[in-house]
Design a protein around this motif. Structure first.
Motif, PDB file in Angstrom:
ATOM      1  N   GLU A   1      -5.854  14.940   0.277  1.00  0.00           N
ATOM      2  CA  GLU A   1      -4.464  14.530   0.066  1.00  0.00           C
ATOM      3  C   GLU A   1      -3.921  15.168  -1.209  1.00  0.00           C
TER       4      GLU A   1
ATOM      5  N   SER B   1       4.054  15.040  -1.772  1.00  0.00           N
ATOM      6  CA  SER B   1       2.662  14.616  -1.963  1.00  0.00           C
ATOM      7  C   SER B   1       2.418  13.277  -1.270  1.00  0.00           C
ATOM      8  N   HIS B   2       1.156  13.036  -0.952  1.00  0.00           N
ATOM      9  CA  HIS B   2       0.783  11.776  -0.299  1.00  0.00           C
ATOM     10  C   HIS B   2       0.817  10.616  -1.281  1.00  0.00           C
TER      11      HIS B   2
ATOM     12  N   ARG C   1       5.933  12.541   0.131  1.00  0.00           N
ATOM     13  CA  ARG C   1       6.274  12.826   1.527  1.00  0.00           C
ATOM     14  C   ARG C   1       6.504  11.499   2.243  1.00  0.00           C
TER      15      ARG C   1
ATOM     16  N   ARG D   1       6.034   8.228   4.190  1.00  0.00           N
ATOM     17  CA  ARG D   1       4.915   7.264   4.210  1.00  0.00           C
ATOM     18  C   ARG D   1       3.987   7.423   2.999  1.00  0.00           C
ATOM     19  N   GLY D   2       4.476   8.071   1.935  1.00  0.00           N
ATOM     20  CA  GLY D   2       3.661   8.256   0.734  1.00  0.00           C
ATOM     21  C   GLY D   2       3.528   6.980  -0.075  1.00  0.00           C
TER      22      GLY D   2
END
Ligand SMILES: [Zn+2]
Ligand SMILES: [Zn+2]
Length: 346
Positions: free
Chosen positions: A166, A232-233, A253, A255-256
């Protein structure tokens, strides 16, 4: 004992002799061998926390037990120990279920009681809060854990649940941010470090950041979206300002997960957040507040194995007199890495 004394808020600190503490019931007195200088100490000095004066700062510590109070069962004089900056009471429902980091009756050495910028410090509820330092881990490395390193470790593992591969964006590459960079890289994440200072970004790159972004007025979130191909996650605000928190959240991003580590003191306790984005992209906003002693073993195993190396974050070791001068400068100084204090130094 010698100690750094704060007689008034935002005024020069003085090193002088004061009576040494005695062990409270259930607690211990530790002879301090290493204690970290942290931005949280500056927050207390400037008046963001409610400290009783005169006060002794210092909350990231390691040392040797010098005195054991009544009713302590697990610890003995001579044991090498460290402690989380949040000390739980040991008896409430959160402490009993392993969540002492949110204990409503918590003590914080250096904030709610005298801290570790001294030759000795008393610590409450020793059986709940103390952590044995493994052989081969130095006092300096252990002291580096108590606040910034352990907080980053829990933020990334216990809160954001970072997985290998990730993208993790860390905004701010001071002590806590560099800790987050090292830990995220060790977890197999791809790390982007963001900071105003090129030297801090060089340190972040050495500790495992794959990409760095200079916060020079550029659109941080846009740069991160470009590097990661969509955001980014996980994001971490390791600074604690409305701007850095927003940059971190907008760099995510869909659902981060955002973890807020940097303290966000404001007059009314509120901080603006881009909630429209949070809703539309289903972002998670997580808080992280230290780490309970009970969660230390996993982190200590990784340190003993050499996977995590908190000692590499230490930039310099100074004495109490230097600490008294350096603390007020924390607002403007941009140290790369951590300053450690050895109270036994002249
Ligand atoms: Zn408690
Ligand atoms: Zn700290």
């Amino acid at each position: 004992m010698r100690a750094v004394i704060m007689d008034a808020l935002a005024s020069p600190l003085e090193v002088r002799d004061v009576p040494a503490p005695t062990a409270p019931v259930g607690g211990v007195v530790v002879e301090v061998r290493a204690t970290g200088l942290c931005r949280s100490d500056w927050h207390a000095w400037v008046g963001h926390d409610d400290v009783a004066l005169p006060h002794v700062p210092g909350h990231e510590l390691a040392g040797v037990i010098a005195e054991v109070g009544d009713e302590v069962t697990r610890w003995h004089v001579g044991d090498r120990v460290t402690v989380p900056f949040v000390c739980g009471c040991g008896v409430c429902e959160w402490c009993r279920t392993g969540q002492a980091q949110v204990c409503p009756n918590q003590e914080q050495p250096g904030f709610t009681q005298w801290g570790s910028f001294a030759e000795r410090v008393s610590l409450p509820a020793a059986d709940t809060n103390l952590v044995a330092i493994p052989d081969g881990v130095s006092f300096e490395a252990a002291a580096a854990l108590g606040c910034r390193f352990a907080t980053s470790f829990r933020a990334l593992t216990g809160r954001a649940d970072v997985r290998a591969g990730e993208w993790v964006t860390v905004v701010g590459a001071g002590g806590v941010g560099l800790s987050a960079v090292m830990i995220a890289a060790a977890l197999g994440a791809r790390v982007i470090a963001v900071d105003r200072t090129p030297a801090a970004l060089e340190a972040a790159a050495r500790l495992g950041a794959e990409a760095t972004v200079v916060a020079d007025g550029a659109d941080i979130a846009a740069r991160v979206h470009e590097i990661t191909g969509g955001g980014s996650h996980v994001s971490v605000d390791a600074v604690g300002s409305a701007q850095t928190a927003r940059d971190a959240v907008l760099s995510l991003r869909r659902r981060g997960r955002h973890v807020q580590i940097g303290l966000l003191p404001t007059d009314n306790g509120m901080t603006a957040m881009p909630m429209a984005r949070v809703i539309a992209w289903e972002l998670d906003l997580l808080g992280s507040h230290g780490m309970a002693a009970v969660d230390y073993p996993r982190m200590l195993d990784l340190i003993a194995a050499g996977t995590l190396r908190p000692q590499e974050l230490i930039d310099r070791v100074v004495g109490l007199d230097d600490a008294a001068v350096l603390l007020p400068e924390m607002a403007t100084a941009s140290p790369v890495g951590m300053t450690m204090i050895d109270p036994r130094r002249a």
